[in-house]
Design a protein around this motif. Sequence first.
Motif, PDB file in Angstrom:
ATOM      1  N   LEU A  10      52.172  55.650  59.706  1.00 52.17           N
ATOM      2  CA  LEU A  10      51.320  55.462  58.525  1.00 52.17           C
ATOM      3  C   LEU A  10      51.357  54.033  57.984  1.00 52.17           C
ATOM      4  N   LEU A  11      52.427  53.291  58.269  1.00 48.59           N
ATOM      5  CA  LEU A  11      52.527  51.934  57.708  1.00 48.59           C
ATOM      6  C   LEU A  11      51.327  51.055  58.071  1.00 48.59           C
ATOM      7  N   PRO A  12      50.943  50.928  59.337  1.00 51.03           N
ATOM      8  CA  PRO A  12      49.767  50.086  59.616  1.00 51.03           C
ATOM      9  C   PRO A  12      48.490  50.611  58.938  1.00 51.03           C
ATOM     10  N   ILE A  13      48.374  51.922  58.793  1.00 53.09           N
ATOM     11  CA  ILE A  13      47.183  52.502  58.156  1.00 53.09           C
ATOM     12  C   ILE A  13      47.166  52.183  56.664  1.00 53.09           C
ATOM     13  N   VAL A  14      48.289  52.396  55.990  1.00 47.27           N
ATOM     14  CA  VAL A  14      48.364  52.089  54.552  1.00 47.27           C
ATOM     15  C   VAL A  14      48.191  50.593  54.333  1.00 47.27           C
ATOM     16  N   PHE A  15      48.792  49.794  55.202  1.00 49.80           N
ATOM     17  CA  PHE A  15      48.629  48.342  55.119  1.00 49.80           C
ATOM     18  C   PHE A  15      47.151  47.963  55.170  1.00 49.80           C
ATOM     19  N   MET A  16      46.415  48.521  56.142  1.00 45.94           N
ATOM     20  CA  MET A  16      45.000  48.156  56.283  1.00 45.94           C
ATOM     21  C   MET A  16      44.163  48.665  55.118  1.00 45.94           C
ATOM     22  N   LEU A  17      44.412  49.870  54.643  1.00 46.29           N
ATOM     23  CA  LEU A  17      43.668  50.358  53.475  1.00 46.29           C
ATOM     24  C   LEU A  17      43.862  49.400  52.298  1.00 46.29           C
ATOM     25  N   HIS A  18      45.103  48.985  52.107  1.00 48.13           N
ATOM     26  CA  HIS A  18      45.417  48.049  51.027  1.00 48.13           C
ATOM     27  C   HIS A  18      44.706  46.708  51.245  1.00 48.13           C
ATOM     28  N   ASP A  19      44.780  46.210  52.450  1.00 49.45           N
ATOM     29  CA  ASP A  19      44.184  44.904  52.716  1.00 49.45           C
ATOM     30  C   ASP A  19      42.657  44.942  52.762  1.00 49.45           C
ATOM     31  N   PHE A  20      42.069  46.106  53.069  1.00 53.34           N
ATOM     32  CA  PHE A  20      40.612  46.216  52.981  1.00 53.34           C
ATOM     33  C   PHE A  20      40.147  45.915  51.555  1.00 53.34           C
ATOM     34  N   GLU A  21      40.855  46.442  50.568  1.00 54.53           N
ATOM     35  CA  GLU A  21      40.481  46.162  49.176  1.00 54.53           C
ATOM     36  C   GLU A  21      40.564  44.668  48.899  1.00 54.53           C
ATOM     37  N   GLU A  22      41.611  44.020  49.385  1.00 51.42           N
ATOM     38  CA  GLU A  22      41.745  42.573  49.185  1.00 51.42           C
ATOM     39  C   GLU A  22      40.637  41.809  49.910  1.00 51.42           C
ATOM     40  N   ILE A  23      40.382  42.172  51.153  1.00 53.11           N
ATOM     41  CA  ILE A  23      39.355  41.473  51.941  1.00 53.11           C
ATOM     42  C   ILE A  23      37.989  41.593  51.268  1.00 53.11           C
ATOM     43  N   ILE A  24      37.643  42.778  50.852  1.00 48.80           N
ATOM     44  CA  ILE A  24      36.311  43.031  50.299  1.00 48.80           C
ATOM     45  C   ILE A  24      36.100  42.320  48.968  1.00 48.80           C
ATOM     46  N   PHE A  25      37.113  42.313  48.105  1.00 46.49           N
ATOM     47  CA  PHE A  25      36.900  41.836  46.732  1.00 46.49           C
ATOM     48  C   PHE A  25      37.476  40.472  46.408  1.00 46.49           C
ATOM     49  N   PHE A  26      38.341  39.925  47.269  1.00 46.70           N
ATOM     50  CA  PHE A  26      39.074  38.719  46.895  1.00 46.70           C
ATOM     51  C   PHE A  26      38.178  37.504  46.643  1.00 46.70           C
ATOM     52  N   GLU A  27      37.262  37.206  47.550  1.00 49.76           N
ATOM     53  CA  GLU A  27      36.454  35.982  47.418  1.00 49.76           C
ATOM     54  C   GLU A  27      35.616  35.992  46.135  1.00 49.76           C
ATOM     55  N   SER A  28      34.935  37.089  45.872  1.00 51.31           N
ATOM     56  CA  SER A  28      34.111  37.141  44.657  1.00 51.31           C
ATOM     57  C   SER A  28      34.987  37.167  43.407  1.00 51.31           C
ATOM     58  N   TRP A  29      36.144  37.834  43.487  1.00 47.53           N
ATOM     59  CA  TRP A  29      37.052  37.870  42.344  1.00 47.53           C
ATOM     60  C   TRP A  29      37.555  36.467  42.013  1.00 47.53           C
ATOM     61  N   MET A  30      37.896  35.693  43.045  1.00 47.15           N
ATOM     62  CA  MET A  30      38.368  34.323  42.822  1.00 47.15           C
ATOM     63  C   MET A  30      37.276  33.462  42.183  1.00 47.15           C
ATOM     64  N   ARG A  31      36.039  33.626  42.653  1.00 43.83           N
ATOM     65  CA  ARG A  31      34.938  32.862  42.054  1.00 43.83           C
ATOM     66  C   ARG A  31      34.815  33.174  40.564  1.00 43.83           C
ATOM     67  N   LYS A  32      34.901  34.446  40.226  1.00 43.70           N
ATOM     68  CA  LYS A  32      34.731  34.874  38.827  1.00 43.70           C
ATOM     69  C   LYS A  32      35.942  34.543  37.961  1.00 43.70           C
ATOM     70  N   ASN A  33      37.123  34.414  38.538  1.00 47.29           N
ATOM     71  CA  ASN A  33      38.349  34.295  37.751  1.00 47.29           C
ATOM     72  C   ASN A  33      39.081  32.966  37.898  1.00 47.29           C
ATOM     73  N   LYS A  34      38.538  32.036  38.651  1.00 45.70           N
ATOM     74  CA  LYS A  34      39.232  30.765  38.881  1.00 45.70           C
ATOM     75  C   LYS A  34      39.485  30.022  37.565  1.00 45.70           C
ATOM     76  N   ALA A  35      38.489  29.914  36.715  1.00 48.48           N
ATOM     77  CA  ALA A  35      38.662  29.210  35.437  1.00 48.48           C
ATOM     78  C   ALA A  35      39.691  29.931  34.563  1.00 48.48           C
ATOM     79  N   PHE A  36      39.644  31.254  34.567  1.00 45.22           N
ATOM     80  CA  PHE A  36      40.616  32.040  33.805  1.00 45.22           C
ATOM     81  C   PHE A  36      42.037  31.757  34.299  1.00 45.22           C
ATOM     82  N   LEU A  37      42.223  31.705  35.611  1.00 42.81           N
ATOM     83  CA  LEU A  37      43.545  31.448  36.179  1.00 42.81           C
ATOM     84  C   LEU A  37      44.027  30.036  35.851  1.00 42.81           C
ATOM     85  N   GLU A  38      43.121  29.057  35.926  1.00 51.20           N
ATOM     86  CA  GLU A  38      43.484  27.669  35.586  1.00 51.20           C
ATOM     87  C   GLU A  38      43.924  27.572  34.132  1.00 51.20           C
ATOM     88  N   LYS A  39      43.239  28.296  33.255  1.00 53.05           N
ATOM     89  CA  LYS A  39      43.574  28.271  31.826  1.00 53.05           C
ATOM     90  C   LYS A  39      44.885  29.021  31.561  1.00 53.05           C
TER      91      LYS A  39
END
Length: 174
Positions: A10-39
């Motif tokens: 199950l470890l590789p499966i749980v790992f991929m489910l977790h990383d799918f969420e990161e892969i799908i949302f990370f780039e757009s989340w960073m665009r929207k939150n970069k200024a917030f993180l800098e502040k």
Amino acid sequence: MDKHTPLVWLLPIVFMLHDFEEIIFFESWMRKNKAFLEKKFPKMPPWVLAHASSLSTPAFALAVAGEFVLLSLITWGCVLFDNYGLWLALFMVFFIHLFVHVGQWLVLRRYIPAIYTTFLGLVYGAYVVYTLLVNKLFPVSEMALWTVVGVGLAAPSFVFLHKLAAWFDKRLHP
């Protein structure tokens, strides 16, 4: 460990489910939150956010794919040879990694890519740790040792894969 082998697989499966969420949302989340993180973190070295915000989804997916292949091969080898120390090392690194996401979520007080699947992973991880301890499959001292080994192996791998992803991005977007 035979009756517990499904938990190992199950470890590789749980790992991929977790990383799918990161892969799908990370780039757009960073665009929207970069200024917030800098502040919020004005003393953070600029290269940290620059690297994170410049990594494209395909490049990030490449790094995750490398981690997944390595994790899957090690899982397969450990099951094949009925020797689970290295698997335990990677499992513990993944489990600790999930707590890092919880910390990020608590500090930022907003959605972060990976938090939903982090909670799923924590349920799996807690059950695995419980199973290992109750069935005395690994003594606590050995679990601690394999955790140190895992961190020692994962850190350079993580750095290498993210450098590979950055290199890939430069080739993808010259």
